[in-house]
Design a protein around this motif. Sequence first.
Motif, PDB file in Angstrom:
ATOM      1  N   ILE A  76     -53.036 -15.212 -96.762  1.00 15.57           N
ATOM      2  CA  ILE A  76     -52.962 -16.363 -97.759  1.00 15.57           C
ATOM      3  C   ILE A  76     -52.070 -15.975 -98.682  1.00 15.57           C
ATOM      4  CG2 ILE A  76     -54.307 -17.239 -99.460  1.00 15.57           C
ATOM      5  CD1 ILE A  76     -57.007 -16.757 -97.991  1.00 15.57           C
ATOM      6  N   TRP A  77     -51.790 -14.783 -99.018  1.00 13.44           N
ATOM      7  CA  TRP A  77     -50.763 -14.393-100.085  1.00 13.44           C
ATOM      8  C   TRP A  77     -49.188 -14.713 -99.760  1.00 13.44           C
ATOM      9  CZ3 TRP A  77     -50.578  -8.837-102.606  1.00 13.44           C
ATOM     10  CH2 TRP A  77     -49.473  -8.866-103.685  1.00 13.44           C
ATOM     11  N   ALA A  78     -49.060 -14.288 -98.258  1.00 14.88           N
ATOM     12  CA  ALA A  78     -47.687 -14.501 -97.797  1.00 14.88           C
ATOM     13  C   ALA A  78     -47.340 -15.931 -97.387  1.00 14.88           C
ATOM     14  CB  ALA A  78     -47.644 -13.463 -96.534  1.00 14.88           C
ATOM     15  N   ASN A  79     -48.418 -16.988 -97.247  1.00 19.79           N
ATOM     16  CA  ASN A  79     -48.242 -18.037 -96.799  1.00 19.79           C
ATOM     17  C   ASN A  79     -48.479 -19.301 -98.336  1.00 19.79           C
ATOM     18  OD1 ASN A  79     -47.608 -18.371 -93.930  1.00 19.79           O
ATOM     19  ND2 ASN A  79     -49.126 -16.856 -94.247  1.00 19.79           N
ATOM     20  N   SER A  80     -48.567 -18.557 -99.510  1.00 20.57           N
ATOM     21  CA  SER A  80     -48.648 -19.401-100.431  1.00 20.57           C
ATOM     22  C   SER A  80     -47.375 -19.641-101.438  1.00 20.57           C
ATOM     23  CB  SER A  80     -49.829 -18.461-101.237  1.00 20.57           C
ATOM     24  OG  SER A  80     -49.501 -17.695-102.029  1.00 20.57           O
ATOM     25  N   GLY A  81     -47.644 -20.241-102.600  1.00 20.27           N
ATOM     26  CA  GLY A  81     -46.600 -20.251-103.223  1.00 20.27           C
ATOM     27  C   GLY A  81     -46.088 -18.907-104.044  1.00 20.27           C
ATOM     28  N   TRP A  82     -46.905 -17.950-103.846  1.00 19.41           N
ATOM     29  CA  TRP A  82     -46.546 -16.754-104.132  1.00 19.41           C
ATOM     30  C   TRP A  82     -46.198 -15.695-103.411  1.00 19.41           C
ATOM     31  CZ3 TRP A  82     -51.399 -18.921-105.494  1.00 19.41           C
ATOM     32  CH2 TRP A  82     -51.508 -19.594-106.792  1.00 19.41           C
ATOM     33  N   LYS A  83     -45.479 -16.238-102.303  1.00 19.53           N
ATOM     34  CA  LYS A  83     -44.985 -15.221-101.296  1.00 19.53           C
ATOM     35  C   LYS A  83     -43.850 -14.125-101.588  1.00 19.53           C
ATOM     36  CE  LYS A  83     -41.692 -18.740 -99.423  1.00 19.53           C
ATOM     37  NZ  LYS A  83     -41.528 -19.430 -97.792  1.00 19.53           N
ATOM     38  N   ASP A  84     -43.179 -15.003-102.635  1.00 17.78           N
ATOM     39  CA  ASP A  84     -42.188 -13.929-103.123  1.00 17.78           C
ATOM     40  C   ASP A  84     -42.662 -12.754-103.650  1.00 17.78           C
ATOM     41  OD1 ASP A  84     -40.004 -15.598-102.138  1.00 17.78           O
ATOM     42  OD2 ASP A  84     -39.890 -16.749-104.231  1.00 17.78           O
ATOM     43  N   SER A  85     -43.731 -12.924-104.456  1.00 12.41           N
ATOM     44  CA  SER A  85     -44.524 -11.751-105.141  1.00 12.41           C
ATOM     45  C   SER A  85     -45.037 -10.800-104.187  1.00 12.41           C
ATOM     46  CB  SER A  85     -45.555 -12.296-106.281  1.00 12.41           C
ATOM     47  OG  SER A  85     -46.403 -12.757-105.432  1.00 12.41           O
ATOM     48  N   TYR A  86     -45.466 -11.424-103.055  1.00 12.66           N
ATOM     49  CA  TYR A  86     -46.095 -10.305-101.946  1.00 12.66           C
ATOM     50  C   TYR A  86     -44.860  -9.589-101.275  1.00 12.66           C
ATOM     51  CZ  TYR A  86     -47.913  -9.139 -97.373  1.00 12.66           C
ATOM     52  OH  TYR A  86     -48.379  -8.276 -96.508  1.00 12.66           O
ATOM     53  N   GLU A  87     -43.815 -10.020-101.154  1.00 15.66           N
ATOM     54  CA  GLU A  87     -42.613  -9.349-100.600  1.00 15.66           C
ATOM     55  C   GLU A  87     -41.779  -8.347-101.618  1.00 15.66           C
ATOM     56  OE1 GLU A  87     -39.775 -12.230 -99.280  1.00 15.66           O
ATOM     57  OE2 GLU A  87     -41.184 -13.013 -97.703  1.00 15.66           O
ATOM     58  N   SER A  88     -42.124  -8.908-102.739  1.00 15.54           N
ATOM     59  CA  SER A  88     -41.703  -7.835-104.061  1.00 15.54           C
ATOM     60  C   SER A  88     -42.564  -6.489-103.991  1.00 15.54           C
ATOM     61  CB  SER A  88     -41.538  -8.513-105.303  1.00 15.54           C
ATOM     62  OG  SER A  88     -40.597  -9.828-105.156  1.00 15.54           O
ATOM     63  N   VAL A  89     -43.706  -6.788-104.032  1.00 17.09           N
ATOM     64  CA  VAL A  89     -44.777  -5.773-104.106  1.00 17.09           C
ATOM     65  C   VAL A  89     -44.649  -4.836-102.931  1.00 17.09           C
ATOM     66  CG1 VAL A  89     -47.144  -5.023-104.137  1.00 17.09           C
ATOM     67  CG2 VAL A  89     -46.378  -7.131-105.842  1.00 17.09           C
ATOM     68  N   ARG A  90     -44.680  -5.347-101.869  1.00 15.86           N
ATOM     69  CA  ARG A  90     -44.659  -4.663-100.502  1.00 15.86           C
ATOM     70  C   ARG A  90     -43.227  -3.899-100.459  1.00 15.86           C
ATOM     71  NH1 ARG A  90     -43.674  -8.162 -95.601  1.00 15.86           N
ATOM     72  NH2 ARG A  90     -41.576  -8.297 -96.298  1.00 15.86           N
ATOM     73  N   ASP A  91     -42.246  -4.207-100.895  1.00 20.02           N
ATOM     74  CA  ASP A  91     -40.951  -3.764-100.808  1.00 20.02           C
ATOM     75  C   ASP A  91     -40.723  -2.858-102.103  1.00 20.02           C
ATOM     76  OD1 ASP A  91     -40.594  -4.850 -98.162  1.00 20.02           O
ATOM     77  OD2 ASP A  91     -39.497  -6.775 -99.135  1.00 20.02           O
ATOM     78  N   PHE A  92     -41.561  -2.578-103.112  1.00 23.39           N
ATOM     79  CA  PHE A  92     -41.278  -1.977-104.310  1.00 23.39           C
ATOM     80  C   PHE A  92     -41.339  -0.535-103.899  1.00 23.39           C
ATOM     81  CE2 PHE A  92     -42.817   0.443-107.894  1.00 23.39           C
ATOM     82  CZ  PHE A  92     -41.745   0.009-108.893  1.00 23.39           C
ATOM     83  N   HIS A  93     -40.147   0.342-104.167  1.00 24.09           N
ATOM     84  CA  HIS A  93     -39.878   1.400-103.892  1.00 24.09           C
ATOM     85  C   HIS A  93     -40.321   2.546-105.011  1.00 24.09           C
ATOM     86  CE1 HIS A  93     -37.661   0.087-100.516  1.00 24.09           C
ATOM     87  NE2 HIS A  93     -37.713   1.125-100.212  1.00 24.09           N
ATOM     88  N   PHE A  94     -41.070   3.635-104.624  1.00 27.83           N
ATOM     89  CA  PHE A  94     -41.293   4.873-105.736  1.00 27.83           C
ATOM     90  C   PHE A  94     -41.609   6.014-105.044  1.00 27.83           C
ATOM     91  CE2 PHE A  94     -45.591   3.365-104.368  1.00 27.83           C
ATOM     92  CZ  PHE A  94     -46.247   4.444-104.234  1.00 27.83           C
ATOM     93  N   GLY A  95     -41.271   7.188-105.629  1.00 30.36           N
ATOM     94  CA  GLY A  95     -41.613   8.434-104.918  1.00 30.36           C
ATOM     95  C   GLY A  95     -40.359   9.341-105.029  1.00 30.36           C
TER      96      GLY A  95
END
Length: 469
Positions: free
Chosen positions: A50-69
């Motif tokens: 639902i998240w990846a196919n909604s109007g907020w799909k850009d936020s899904y990709e941003s969260v998934r691709d956020f780097h830390f460590g």
Amino acid sequence: MPAPPPAPTATKRKVLGRLSLPERNFVAEALRTETLGGVLLLLAAIAALIWANSGWKDSYESVRDFHFGPASLGLDLSIGHWAADGLLAVFFFVAGIELKRELVAGDLKDPRAAVLPVVAALCGMAVPALVYTLVSSTGGGSLAGWAVPTATDIAFALAVLAVIGTSLPSALRAFLLTLAVVDDLFAILIIAVFFTDHLDFAALGGAVVGLAVFWLLLRRGVRGWYVYVPLALVIWGLMYNSGIHATIAGVAMGLMLRCTTHEGEAHSPGEHIEHLVRPLSAGFAVPLFALFSAGVAVSGNAIGEVFTRPETLGVVLGLVVGKAVGIFGGTWLAARFTRAELSEDLAWPDVFAVSSLAGIGFTVSLLIGELAFEGDEVLTDEIKAAVLTGSLIAAVVASVLLKIRNAKYRKLCEAEELDEDLDGIPDIYEQDNPEYHLRMADIYERKAAEHRRLAEVTAGASEENNGPA
């Protein structure tokens, strides 16, 4: 001269016969946690779609691709990467404990009993790989994804059982669980052997030394999470930097735990730790991995491409057809060549239905899909869509087949649970115990006496009502 007595005939070994009471109790406890985890996994996958196919799909990709460590340690990873390499190490740690227990105390301890699930699992991996290879090569596609449809997701399969409400007998549930354990073992080997591009021998040597220290501490009886958790993190980090997939560290540590009890122990250390960690794996690690792996764009065109592109079609047919045919065929062959008979409570269509259910390949299939097509984001997403599609079709097919026999399953489950003498042990496990028959005779006598007393009271009341006014 009297004729000699006939020679006793050997009793044929039963395939999928009734479990021993301790094994039945263990399987029931393990599956309760896996079922809850499977429901959470299902919800996480739906949320990701639902998240990846909604109007907020850009936020899904941003969260998934956020780097830390810590970059200095080679661990500056994205959240999706942490989920795949870090959280799934917890899942494979539990899988390692399950495998160790099966080898030393479960169905795989007896070589004769181990033949069935091992052959069924191997066939259930080989046939899907063959189906993928044939479909993909015929269509001119890449052969890199041959391992994607080989894995079974036990948690997702149990979630399907929970949703459709079928009363699957414990023997079939245990068969499915053991299949998944063996499946996980070979999936781990596939990841280690076929998806290691380069090796850093210094890091690998450090990981091996860490595992040796882990093993020595266990053998010396050292206790305390504050010792093992930091050591496990170091081993995981070294394994990741070695080039071998970091989840291998999890299964290696799980296999080192002792899963047999010593005198005075109610549970082995392995069982105790599994009891503590399994909820973390099933309730947090795997659902979070699903949340950041199952989010693929789904549209009419995308679904259509799943059935037209050779790689994705190979995954779908591998899960739906390959798994069912492979596991069913392997089970039949194992029974045929070991001259064993299927339990009289079950029929071969039951085995085929469970084999179809094993076509739900979610967690490990998604992981292998990411590894097989790393660097090709478009094909990786299409492979993920194929895994979701194939798993959904397998779930629907298995649900229909299992529902057809659900009335029979319900009767078997009721017989397994019946405890008329209220001693905490199902009656079906006490049928050969003379004391049980004495208790049951006493219970029936007391019930008969109670019925006679009620009949006398009823007859007396009827005479009073019909007597002279």
